[in-house]
Scaffold this motif. Structure first.
Motif, PDB file in Angstrom:
ATOM      1  N   PHE A   1      -1.321   4.124   4.443  1.00  0.00           N
ATOM      2  CA  PHE A   1      -0.976   3.576   3.123  1.00  0.00           C
ATOM      3  C   PHE A   1       0.073   4.429   2.415  1.00  0.00           C
ATOM      4  N   ILE A   2       0.130   5.696   2.832  1.00  0.00           N
ATOM      5  CA  ILE A   2       1.077   6.610   2.180  1.00  0.00           C
ATOM      6  C   ILE A   2       1.890   7.316   3.248  1.00  0.00           C
ATOM      7  N   ILE A   3       3.219   7.162   3.137  1.00  0.00           N
ATOM      8  CA  ILE A   3       4.109   7.785   4.115  1.00  0.00           C
ATOM      9  C   ILE A   3       5.115   8.619   3.332  1.00  0.00           C
ATOM     10  N   ASP A   4       5.202   9.904   3.684  1.00  0.00           N
ATOM     11  CA  ASP A   4       6.077  10.848   2.974  1.00  0.00           C
ATOM     12  C   ASP A   4       5.861  10.790   1.458  1.00  0.00           C
ATOM     13  N   GLY A   5       4.619  10.696   1.052  1.00  0.00           N
ATOM     14  CA  GLY A   5       4.286  10.751  -0.386  1.00  0.00           C
ATOM     15  C   GLY A   5       4.471   9.440  -1.126  1.00  0.00           C
ATOM     16  N   LEU A   6       4.994   8.408  -0.438  1.00  0.00           N
ATOM     17  CA  LEU A   6       5.221   7.131  -1.123  1.00  0.00           C
ATOM     18  C   LEU A   6       4.321   6.035  -0.555  1.00  0.00           C
ATOM     19  N   ARG A   7       4.016   5.069  -1.397  1.00  0.00           N
ATOM     20  CA  ARG A   7       3.143   3.964  -0.994  1.00  0.00           C
ATOM     21  C   ARG A   7       3.936   2.873  -0.282  1.00  0.00           C
ATOM     22  N   LEU A   8       3.240   1.858   0.208  1.00  0.00           N
ATOM     23  CA  LEU A   8       3.892   0.818   1.019  1.00  0.00           C
ATOM     24  C   LEU A   8       5.002   0.099   0.260  1.00  0.00           C
ATOM     25  N   ASP A   9       4.850   0.011  -1.091  1.00  0.00           N
ATOM     26  CA  ASP A   9       5.912  -0.655  -1.869  1.00  0.00           C
ATOM     27  C   ASP A   9       6.871   0.350  -2.495  1.00  0.00           C
ATOM     28  N   GLY A  10       6.812   1.608  -2.021  1.00  0.00           N
ATOM     29  CA  GLY A  10       7.787   2.605  -2.468  1.00  0.00           C
ATOM     30  C   GLY A  10       7.391   3.347  -3.733  1.00  0.00           C
ATOM     31  N   ARG A  11       6.211   3.044  -4.274  1.00  0.00           N
ATOM     32  CA  ARG A  11       5.791   3.726  -5.503  1.00  0.00           C
ATOM     33  C   ARG A  11       5.184   5.092  -5.216  1.00  0.00           C
TER      34      ARG A  11
END
Ligand code: ADP
Length: 247
Positions: free
Chosen positions: A8-18
């Motif tokens: 759900f979180i990749i490089d500190g960001l969520r799937l929609d970039g938040r």
């Protein structure tokens, strides 16, 4: 239904970039319906909701009247086209529960003693659902009540906090809501910090609850600012003699 994402979180960001503590984009317009006493159209991420308020008006059936104060009624409804798989029209257990908790969220703010024997009716129609429809509905209903000129001690603002990949996240999107570890919607009186709704699905530790609660409160403060702006814009338009949207 969307498939469960691997992460759900990749490089500190969520799937929609938040970032974890970010709200989804929010748009609020007050006074959009000509025939309602008060109204609001609100978009929060993928959610699109319309709130309409009627009243104070006569109570039918009359035996529901309260001789000392107004009654507040709240109907939350999801349109059958609001979700991917067509939703069966009409009330179900979920919408009855949501209607009840949302109505309760407004009980402490509406000054009901001003209108004995009358009813204040709030209708929330979810046109497009994308997680957090009860919170979106409360935010819209709050603006619609103010637009109707209903005496209230304050607006009510609402948002959810949850947990995915062991990280607290504000204002859950669909995948986070469906497959996350926790979902906690709250509603708050932003001027006093009083909580008028708190529900929780899943598990949070005591520390996560405290931190998540603070995140949700901050989210509600931002929403409160947007609610006030929408109302100010609507009053300004009325003062200028401008047409309301939908006229
Ligand atoms: P909330 O919308 O307040 O988060 P839920 O947690 O019950 O309430 O629902 C989460 C999301 O699941 C909804 O916003 C909607 O996108 C989806 N959902 C709810 N009910 C249905 C349904 N009957 N059919 C399809 N999707 C639904």
């Amino acid at each position: 239904m969307n498939a469960k994402p691997e992460k759900f979180i990749i490089d500190g960001l969520r799937l929609d970039g938040r970032r974890p503590d970010e709200l989804r984009p929010l748009k609020i317009s007050a006074g959009v319906l000509k025939r309602a006493d008060g109204s609001c159209y609100l978009e929060l991420g993928a959610n699109k909701v319309m709130a309409a308020v009627y009243g104070p008006r006569q109570v039918h059936p009359r035996h529901m009247q309260d001789a000392t104060k107004a009654i507040v009624r709240y109907r939350y409804n999801m349109a059958s086209f609001s979700v991917g798989d067509r939703k069966r029209p009409g009330p179900d257990r979920r919408s009855i529960e949501i209607s009840k908790v949302c109505r309760d969220a407004f009980q402490p703010v509406v000054i009901k003693e001003r209108h004995p024997r009358l009813a204040i009716d709030v209708f929330v129609e979810v046109l497009q659902a994308g997680a957090g429809t009860r919170t979106a509905g409360i935010n819209a209903a709050s603006v619609a009540l103010a637009d109707a000129g209903i005496a209230m001690k304050s607006l009510v603002a609402s948002c959810a906090v949850g947990k995915v990949d062991d990280t607290l996240v504000l204002d859950l999107m669909k995948e986070e809501d469906n497959y996350g570890q926790a979902d906690m919607p709250i509603a708050v009186i932003p001027t006093t910090g009083e909580i008028t709704l708190l529900q929780m699905d899943g598990h949070l530790t005591r520390d996560e609850f405290g931190t998540g609660f603070k995140m949700a409160m901050e989210g509600c403060q931002k929403i409160h600012e947007a609610q006030k702006e929408a109302l100010a814009k609507c009053y300004q338009m009325k003062d200028d003699g401008g047409e309301q949207v939908g006229e």
